[in-house]
Design an enzyme around this catalytic site. Structure first.
Site, short mmCIF file in Angstrom:
data_model
loop_
_atom_site.label_atom_id
_atom_site.label_comp_id
_atom_site.label_asym_id
_atom_site.label_seq_id
_atom_site.Cartn_x
_atom_site.Cartn_y
_atom_site.Cartn_z
CD GLU A 86 -5.79 -2.34 -6.62
OE1 GLU A 86 -4.93 -3.34 -6.59
OE2 GLU A 86 -6.78 -2.20 -5.78
CE LYS A 133 -4.26 -1.07 0.07
NZ LYS A 133 -5.08 -0.78 -0.80
CG ASP A 155 -9.99 -0.66 -6.37
OD1 ASP A 155 -11.09 -1.10 -6.57
OD2 ASP A 155 -9.36 -0.75 -5.22
C1 MUC Z 1 -8.38 -1.54 -2.15
O1 MUC Z 1 -8.05 -0.31 -2.37
O2 MUC Z 1 -8.10 -2.53 -2.80
C2 MUC Z 1 -8.64 -3.67 0.37
C3 MUC Z 1 -7.67 -4.16 0.96
C4 MUC Z 1 -6.68 -3.20 1.04
O3 MUC Z 1 -5.73 -3.53 1.78
O4 MUC Z 1 -7.12 -2.30 0.67
C5 MUC Z 1 -8.38 -2.35 0.24
C6 MUC Z 1 -9.07 -1.74 -0.97
MG MG Z 2 -7.26 -1.05 -4.44
#
Ligand code: MUC
Ligand code: MG
Length: 368
Positions: free
Chosen positions: A219, A164, A244
């Site tokens: 993403e 992330k 997404d």
């Molecule tokens: C997303 O943006 O994909 C779901 C799990 C995660 O860690 O982020 C989310 C949402």
């Molecule tokens: Mg996402």
């Protein structure tokens, strides 16, 4: 099989560690649980998991939408006609995908149980028996993320990871993702989710480095509304660009597909508003040659079963599934029902969603 009662409950569940995303830090995870009963005694469960600031929804608003707006008008609807149920809900109120998706999920569970068939058979049946799993690294710190990934690898459960990023200094974001990729080497594959956190200039700069460093998918780098920017990135880079937050409705899917603004979609029952709508988005992607990734909103046992079952019906779901929720949550209001083996989730075959509500846990975690 006519709906007799529709109830909803907000629960706040514990998670293993704070989960840091570009738009929020989750330290307890909120869900709205839906329970439906039919006049003939069929019962079903739905789960709506909510990530703060991912979309516009909040648990209290979803519960009010179900209890006060939708449920009173759905009593008497036949759960054997899911398409008609959706048309009816859309006439009652526009949008509100999460609430509608949770009600539909509970109806699917009730219908599957009553008929003695798994949910996937109500949507054409599965074409995948197993879904390769992806773990999301959300510590926001290189050392902790690497240790967590190595532990998951050693357990034999996950070898596909997503970091992330998208919050704070873009150089730190890129360095962190590449350091994790480097540390895991040949043992794992690594992707990033930027959660709309960059502008186009930053994305053009950052993706070049991520691509060169071996990150395999990027993403949602740009804000959901910037379809033209996503198209330019998709055209410019070889590394696949995934939509997404930009792909919510079948109309979004069609628009992105028509202008080539993504190589892949992350799909989720919650944001699309149900299993039927998720399949519609998946079908548009398939027709357009867009690959699918099974997303999550960090569902527990109920939602993860539903997600896995609808994902299993989609031939072009070739990028694995982010169904790590049951392992990030440290407790659940439904008894464990899902089987995980050899880096994959086995698609459930028990009637409906195959999950059982733990009434004591529901009482314990219910928000008052
Ligand atoms: C997303 O943006 O994909 C779901 C799990 C995660 O860690 O982020 C989310 C949402
Ligand atoms: Mg996402």
């Amino acid at each position: 099989m006519k709906l007799q009662t529709i109830e909803s409950f907000i629960v706040d569940l514990p998670i293993a560690r704070p989960h840091k995303l570009a738009m929020a830090v989750i330290d307890r995870h909120s869900q709205v649980i839906v329970r439906v009963r039919t006049a003939c005694g069929a019962e079903g469960l739905g789960e709506i998991a909510i990530i703060p600031h991912y979309g516009e929804e909040a648990p209290g608003a979803i519960k009010a939408m179900i209890d006060e707006c939708l449920a009173p008008h759905l009593i008497g609807c036949d759960i054997r006609q899911l398409g008609a149920l959706h048309l009816h809900m859309d006439k009652i109120i526009k949008g509100n995908a999460y609430a509608k998706g949770g009600i539909e999920m509970a109806c699917v569970d009730a219908l599957g149980r009553a008929l003695g068939v798994p949910a996937h058979q109500l949507f054409g049946g599965k074409v995948h028996d197993r879904l390769p799993l992806l773990w999301v690294l959300g510590n926001g710190e290189i050392g902790k993320d690497i240790d967590e990934a190595l532990a998951r690898l050693d357990e034999g459960r996950y070898r596909l990871f997503l970091v992330k990023i998208g919050k704070g200094d873009p150089q730190e974001n890129v360095d962190r993702a590449l350091a994790i990729r480097e540390a895991l080497g040949e043992r794992a594959r690594v992707r990033v989710d930027i959660n709309q956190g960059w502008d186009e200039a930053t994305a053009t700069w950052g993706i070049a480095q991520l691509e060169a460093g071996g990150i395999e998918i990027i993403e949602q780098p740009l804000p959901a509304h910037n379809i033209d920017g996503m198209r330019r990135l998709t055209e410019r880079f070889t590394v696949p660009i995934m939509a997404d937050e930009g792909v919510m409705t079948p109309h979004d899917a069609l628009r992105i597909a028509a202008c080539g603004a993504a190589d892949a979609f992350s799909i989720k029952i919650t944001k699309h508003g149900g299993m039927l709508r998720t399949q519609q988005v998946g079908n548009i992607a398939q027709a357009a040659g867009i690959q699918l990734f099974g997303g999550t909103m960090i569902e527990g046992q109920i939602g993860t079963s539903a997600y896995a079952q609808i994902f299993s019906t989609l031939p072009n779901l070739t990028l694995g599934a982010q169904l790590f929720g049951p392992h990030l949550l440290t407790d659940d209001i439904a008894a464990p029902a899902l089987a995980f083996s050899d880096y994959a989730l086995e698609v459930p075959d028990a009637p409906g969603l195959g999950v059982t509500l733990d009434v004591d846990k529901l009482k314990f975690y219910q928000r008052r």
